[in-house]
Design an enzyme around this catalytic site. Structure first.
Site, PDB file in Angstrom:
ATOM      1  N   ARG A  50      17.370 -43.009 -22.425  1.00 34.06           N
ATOM      2  CA  ARG A  50      18.616 -42.560 -23.027  1.00 34.06           C
ATOM      3  C   ARG A  50      18.426 -41.420 -24.033  1.00 34.06           C
ATOM      4  O   ARG A  50      19.202 -40.460 -24.053  1.00 34.06           O
ATOM      5  CB  ARG A  50      19.312 -43.723 -23.774  1.00 34.06           C
ATOM      6  N   THR A  51      17.423 -41.552 -24.899  1.00 27.87           N
ATOM      7  CA  THR A  51      17.299 -40.559 -25.967  1.00 27.87           C
ATOM      8  C   THR A  51      16.997 -39.185 -25.384  1.00 27.87           C
ATOM      9  O   THR A  51      17.640 -38.190 -25.732  1.00 27.87           O
ATOM     10  CB  THR A  51      16.223 -40.997 -26.978  1.00 27.87           C
ATOM     11  N   LYS A  78      -6.119 -32.954 -23.670  1.00 23.21           N
ATOM     12  CA  LYS A  78      -7.383 -32.227 -23.867  1.00 23.21           C
ATOM     13  C   LYS A  78      -7.809 -32.274 -25.328  1.00 23.21           C
ATOM     14  O   LYS A  78      -8.629 -31.485 -25.768  1.00 23.21           O
ATOM     15  CB  LYS A  78      -7.224 -30.759 -23.433  1.00 23.21           C
ATOM     16  N   ARG A  99       9.338 -37.770 -30.201  1.00 20.67           N
ATOM     17  CA  ARG A  99       9.056 -39.219 -30.209  1.00 20.67           C
ATOM     18  C   ARG A  99       7.556 -39.397 -30.071  1.00 20.67           C
ATOM     19  O   ARG A  99       6.940 -38.844 -29.154  1.00 20.67           O
ATOM     20  CB  ARG A  99       9.776 -39.926 -29.068  1.00 20.67           C
ATOM     21  N   HIS A 125      14.490 -44.293 -36.322  1.00 19.53           N
ATOM     22  CA  HIS A 125      15.131 -43.646 -35.168  1.00 19.53           C
ATOM     23  C   HIS A 125      16.541 -43.264 -35.646  1.00 19.53           C
ATOM     24  O   HIS A 125      17.523 -43.895 -35.276  1.00 19.53           O
ATOM     25  CB  HIS A 125      15.164 -44.639 -34.009  1.00 19.53           C
TER      26      HIS A 125
HETATM   27  C1  NCD Z   1      14.920 -47.826 -28.639  1.00 22.89           C
HETATM   28  C2  NCD Z   1      13.689 -47.130 -29.181  1.00 22.89           C
HETATM   29  O1  NCD Z   1      13.075 -46.325 -28.499  1.00 22.89           O
HETATM   30  O2  NCD Z   1      13.377 -47.429 -30.317  1.00 22.89           O
HETATM   31  N1  NCD Z   1      15.448 -47.210 -27.525  1.00 22.89           N
HETATM   32  C3  NCD Z   1      16.348 -46.184 -27.674  1.00 22.89           C
HETATM   33  O3  NCD Z   1      16.020 -45.124 -28.155  1.00 22.89           O
HETATM   34  N2  NCD Z   1      17.604 -46.396 -27.305  1.00 22.89           N
HETATM   35  C4  NCD Z   1      14.797 -49.282 -28.507  1.00 22.89           C
HETATM   36  C5  NCD Z   1      13.567 -49.880 -27.921  1.00 22.89           C
HETATM   37  O4  NCD Z   1      12.664 -49.217 -27.422  1.00 22.89           O
HETATM   38  O5  NCD Z   1      13.505 -51.105 -27.918  1.00 22.89           O
END
Ligand code: NCD
Length: 275
Positions: A50-51, A78, A99, A125
């Site tokens: 989703r993100t 590398k 991320r 997040h």
């Molecule tokens: C979450 C995350 O990556 O922290 N997912 C998201 O971005 N919607 C939740 C998770 O991984 O459990």
């Protein structure tokens, strides 16, 4: 130059502005060109559905371009440092969405463009918390005086950490961390919001810490009719698909809202006004 590593990076006025602008984008979802000629680089060193997709969608709807670093072919393999990966993305783009698996309280030197933290290990997040609060505001009708039950991996979930911080910025919100099924049975009728998370298995060193609580129809019958059931997704066994038909389930609405909130965040960090 602005960063969004944590909810702490936003003032209360900025939070309200982002939520209000997301509402404007949602009510008029035509393609726009306010981020025309801007480029965003997505760097995802952990899995994401989703993100990553909603940031891509947000940027392209606003007329911008997206570079997506494929980690299978990145020079991180590398031995390149995260700092050098970021410095490179900063040369090639105007904003970075990142991320990665370690908690990050500040950026490496020499990264000259805004960076959005899209999840740093069990840290934060912030854009997920903003879209969560946006969904609460829309579904419950307010951002204050909320009784929120957190059911799941409250210790390691970055979405929980950021949302608790965000709720604390508004008056009279109460975050309750549920540890047992009995506690949930006892509290569920009080909840405006039930916020579930999966076990963060990739972050557990000691498997004994976490106790699975599964949601089910029986528990939802005890919840108020005007409560909402949230989950950042992905889900595992804690949230059965049979609950998707419960009108109080809003987790796919959270996904939809993620695009509008991220449009507002990108415009905010790039200094563009809503048109
Ligand atoms: C979450 C995350 O990556 O922290 N997912 C998201 O971005 N919607 C939740 C998770 O991984 O459990």
């Amino acid at each position: 130059m602005r960063q969004l590593l944590s909810i702490d990076d936003l003032s209360s006025d900025e939070i309200n502005d982002i939520l209000d602008n997301a509402t404007r984008y949602k009510s008029d979802p035509r393609g726009r060109d306010e981020l025309k000629d801007y480029t965003m680089t997505n760097i995802f060193m952990e899995p994401s559905t989703r993100t990553t997709l909603s940031f891509q969608k947000a940027m392209t709807v606003m007329g911008g371009r997206v570079l997506q670093l494929d980690m299978n072919f990145s020079s991180a393999k590398k031995g390149e440092s995260l700092a050098d990966t970021l410095r490179t993305a900063a040369v090639l783009s105007d904003i970075i969405v990142l991320r990665q698996p370690d908690v990050m309280s500040q950026l490496p030197a020499g990264v000259g463009v805004p960076v959005i933290n899209a999840g740093d290990g069990s840290g934060e997040h912030p854009t997920q918390a903003l879209l969560d609060l946006y969904t609460i505001r829309e579904a419950v009708g307010r951002t204050s005086s909320l009784y929120v039950l957190f059911v799941g991996d409250n210790k390691y979930s970055r979405t929980v950490r950021s949302l608790v911080k965000l709720l604390d910025r508004f008056e009279d919100n109460r975050s309750v961390f549920i540890e047992t099924r009995e506690q949930l049975e006892h509290e569920i009728h009080l909840a405006d919001v039930i916020y579930m998370t999966r076990r963060q298995k990739e972050r557990h060193v000691d498997d004994g810490v976490y106790r699975l609580i599964m949601m089910d129809e029986g528990l939802m019958r005890k919840a108020r009719t005007d409560a909402i059931l949230m989950h950042p997704l992905p889900r595992n066994e804690e949230l059965p698909e049979s609950l998707d038909w419960d009108e109080r389930a809003v987790y796919f609405e959270q996904v939809r809202n993620g695009v509008f909130v991220r449009m507002a965040v990108l415009a905010h960090l790039l200094g563009r006004r809503q048109t």
